[in-house]
Design a protein around this motif. Structure first.
Motif, PDB file in Angstrom:
ATOM      1  N   UNK A 234       0.621  -7.075 -46.049  1.00  0.00           N
ATOM      2  CA  UNK A 234       1.889  -5.551 -45.927  1.00  0.00           C
ATOM      3  C   UNK A 234       2.054  -5.050 -44.923  1.00  0.00           C
ATOM      4  N   UNK A 235       0.843  -4.970 -44.300  1.00  0.00           N
ATOM      5  CA  UNK A 235       0.981  -4.050 -42.930  1.00  0.00           C
ATOM      6  C   UNK A 235       1.374  -5.166 -42.020  1.00  0.00           C
ATOM      7  N   UNK A 236       1.989  -6.115 -42.202  1.00  0.00           N
ATOM      8  CA  UNK A 236       2.519  -7.000 -40.557  1.00  0.00           C
ATOM      9  C   UNK A 236       4.104  -6.273 -41.266  1.00  0.00           C
ATOM     10  N   UNK A 237       4.263  -6.243 -42.440  1.00  0.00           N
ATOM     11  CA  UNK A 237       5.568  -6.078 -42.774  1.00  0.00           C
ATOM     12  C   UNK A 237       6.038  -4.948 -42.394  1.00  0.00           C
ATOM     13  N   UNK A 238       5.170  -3.622 -42.892  1.00  0.00           N
ATOM     14  CA  UNK A 238       5.399  -2.446 -42.125  1.00  0.00           C
ATOM     15  C   UNK A 238       5.330  -2.447 -40.476  1.00  0.00           C
ATOM     16  N   UNK A 239       4.355  -3.446 -40.461  1.00  0.00           N
ATOM     17  CA  UNK A 239       4.911  -3.638 -38.397  1.00  0.00           C
ATOM     18  C   UNK A 239       6.234  -4.242 -38.273  1.00  0.00           C
ATOM     19  N   UNK A 240       6.311  -4.768 -38.767  1.00  0.00           N
ATOM     20  CA  UNK A 240       8.383  -5.169 -38.623  1.00  0.00           C
ATOM     21  C   UNK A 240       8.876  -4.682 -39.069  1.00  0.00           C
ATOM     22  N   UNK A 241       9.056  -3.794 -39.961  1.00  0.00           N
ATOM     23  CA  UNK A 241      10.078  -2.656 -40.392  1.00  0.00           C
ATOM     24  C   UNK A 241       9.595  -1.815 -38.977  1.00  0.00           C
ATOM     25  N   UNK A 242       9.132  -1.145 -38.774  1.00  0.00           N
ATOM     26  CA  UNK A 242       9.008  -0.503 -37.765  1.00  0.00           C
ATOM     27  C   UNK A 242       9.515  -0.924 -36.187  1.00  0.00           C
ATOM     28  N   UNK A 243       9.302  -2.290 -36.061  1.00  0.00           N
ATOM     29  CA  UNK A 243       9.941  -2.907 -34.617  1.00  0.00           C
ATOM     30  C   UNK A 243      11.410  -3.075 -34.965  1.00  0.00           C
ATOM     31  N   UNK A 244      12.271  -2.975 -36.354  1.00  0.00           N
ATOM     32  CA  UNK A 244      13.550  -3.302 -35.911  1.00  0.00           C
ATOM     33  C   UNK A 244      14.006  -2.054 -36.505  1.00  0.00           C
TER      34      UNK A 244
END
Length: 283
Positions: A234-244
């Motif tokens: 979940x944290x990785x997904x949030x990080x990827x979404x933030x980068x996007x």
């Protein structure tokens, strides 16, 4: 797996509880510590202290196990018959047969037959049971090698008085077993292996309990790990979404800056054209 182990715990707990038998409700023939070639017959006693048929095939096997012995086989009962064991009540044996060992023919005992009289009935039919004590059989075999034939005990006479008393009553049908009280003594315990069986049952139950605890601990650890992995994902997904999102913002800003510079260039060109035109008009 957890439910399987839980079932095993319950089954072995029932085995332990079966070790506590009310001795006032069972009767052993020929008597306490008096098996013949290790074979003895167990009957249930009613409220009048009279024997009654109470055990189906499954109950019969469980009763012998609860006494710390095994249900007798046909061969073992036949061996006891050759040494004088004689009864007038049907009992279950290991092969799911009901048998009566008869030395002498009697009209209302074993259909007036001799030998091992068999009766094939449904396993739910309630009868007595023949149990086998291996330690008693070994001891008697050892004693038989040292004793003379005249010292051996003939157990056939122990049922004669009851058989004669039963002969005065109406004869039962050939398909119905006779329920004659042979006045055997109640037994408080049978053999010395009862405590050993109880100890084995306790050991097995304890082992299964520890196994169940280990399974619960492993399941808890696995659950914790799966939750941790889920949190990391979940944290990785949030990080990827933030980068996007950041990338999109930067792209949008770059586009706006490029558009502004293009506007400035066009404006500069327009002003340059106007200046040239003014100069040409002035000349």
């Amino acid at each position: 797996m957890i439910w399987l182990c839980f079932t095993l715990v319950l089954s072995f707990t029932s085995v332990i509880s079966d070790q506590n038998i009310d001795s006032s409700h069972i009767r052993v023939f020929p008597g306490k510590d008096q098996s013949v070639a290790g074979v003895f017959q167990v009957s249930d006693l009613n409220y009048l202290n009279q024997p009654q048929y109470s055990y189906n095939a499954s109950d019969a096997r469980s009763l012998c196990l609860s006494l710390g012995v095994n249900i007798a086989s046909k061969a073992q009962v036949e061996e006891a018959l050759t040494r004088g064991l004689e009864t007038c009540r049907y009992g279950w044996i290991d092969e799911h047969l009901a048998v009566i060992p008869r030395v002498k023919a009697l009209l209302n005992c074993g259909k007036n037959n001799t030998g091992l009289v068999t009766w094939r009935v449904h396993v739910t039919r309630k009868l007595d049971v023949f149990c086998f004590n291996e330690s008693d059989a070994a001891r008697q075999l050892k004693d038989a090698t040292t004793d003379s034939p005249s010292d051996r005990t003939d157990f056939s006479g122990q049922t004669q008085s009851s058989s004669r008393a039963a002969s005065s009553s109406p004869t039962s049908s050939s398909s119905t077993p006779t329920t004659i009280d042979y006045r055997a003594k109640p037994a408080r315990f049978v053999g010395g292996s009862q405590s050993s069986a109880g100890a084995k049952a306790i050991l097995i139950t304890s082992t299964c309990g520890l196994f169940l605890i280990a399974i619960i601990i492993l399941a808890f650890i696995k659950l914790r790990r799966s939750r941790a992995v889920s949190t990391d994902i979940k944290q990785a997904e949030e990080y990827i979404q933030t980068v996007e999102w950041t990338s999109e913002e930067k792209t949008e800003e770059a586009a706006q800056e490029e558009e502004r510079m293009e506007d400035e260039r066009i404006e500069d060109e327009r002003m340059e054209d106007e200046r040239i035109e003014v100069e040409e008009n002035a000349s």
